[in-house]
Design a protein around this motif. Structure first.
Motif, PDB file in Angstrom:
ATOM      1  N   VAL A   1       0.656  -1.661  -0.322  1.00 61.64           N
ATOM      2  CA  VAL A   1       0.019   0.132   0.155  1.00 61.64           C
ATOM      3  C   VAL A   1       1.093   1.319   0.087  1.00 61.64           C
ATOM      4  CG1 VAL A   1      -1.612   1.256   0.999  1.00 61.64           C
ATOM      5  CG2 VAL A   1      -2.065  -1.117   1.187  1.00 61.64           C
ATOM      6  N   LEU A   2       1.985   1.147   0.489  1.00 68.21           N
ATOM      7  CA  LEU A   2       2.968   2.589   1.296  1.00 68.21           C
ATOM      8  C   LEU A   2       3.235   2.466  -0.594  1.00 68.21           C
ATOM      9  CD1 LEU A   2       4.895   4.257   2.580  1.00 68.21           C
ATOM     10  CD2 LEU A   2       6.259   3.080   3.046  1.00 68.21           C
ATOM     11  N   LEU A   3       4.153   1.823  -1.256  1.00 73.12           N
ATOM     12  CA  LEU A   3       4.544   1.985  -2.617  1.00 73.12           C
ATOM     13  C   LEU A   3       2.877   2.278  -3.793  1.00 73.12           C
ATOM     14  CD1 LEU A   3       6.572  -1.245  -3.076  1.00 73.12           C
ATOM     15  CD2 LEU A   3       7.251   1.148  -2.889  1.00 73.12           C
ATOM     16  N   LEU A   4       1.808   2.172  -3.540  1.00 77.07           N
ATOM     17  CA  LEU A   4       0.867   2.308  -4.152  1.00 77.07           C
ATOM     18  C   LEU A   4       0.540   3.707  -3.726  1.00 77.07           C
ATOM     19  CD1 LEU A   4      -1.300  -0.757  -4.564  1.00 77.07           C
ATOM     20  CD2 LEU A   4      -0.688   0.100  -6.116  1.00 77.07           C
ATOM     21  N   LEU A   5       0.434   4.584  -2.416  1.00 72.32           N
ATOM     22  CA  LEU A   5       0.496   5.487  -2.804  1.00 72.32           C
ATOM     23  C   LEU A   5       1.864   6.605  -2.853  1.00 72.32           C
ATOM     24  CD1 LEU A   5      -1.233   5.416   0.958  1.00 72.32           C
ATOM     25  CD2 LEU A   5      -2.342   5.976  -0.884  1.00 72.32           C
TER      26      LEU A   5
END
Length: 88
Positions: free
Chosen positions: A78-82
């Motif tokens: 999720v961090l990478l997608l954000l």
């Protein structure tokens, strides 16, 4: 040489060998676990990229992203997608 001296030296050498094996086993296990987690993270990224036609989400399949997802798990994904969403 006396038999007792040879036996004492052999036991001392064995004790040093056991101590060295125990000292080096913990870092090796940690390295092995980090490598396995990285491979699992790369597999998760591969699954995300396989669903790109349906979701529109894609991430680069590289060692850094695999390490982030492998260490942090789903929150890392999720961090990478954000991060990608904010930077594009």
């Amino acid at each position: 040489m006396d038999v007792r001296l040879i036996l004492l030296l052999a036991l001392g050498g064995l004790a040093l060998l056991i101590a060295a094996a125990r000292a080096f086993s913990a870092p090796f296990q940690l390295l092995l676990k980090a490598g396995l987690n990285t491979l699992l993270g790369l597999a998760a990224l591969l699954l995300v990229n396989a669903t790109t036609p349906y979701t529109g989400l894609s991430l680069g399949l590289n060692l850094f992203n695999g390490l982030v997802v492998g260490v942090l798990g789903v929150p890392g994904l999720v961090l990478l997608l954000l991060a990608q969403w904010v930077l594009t």
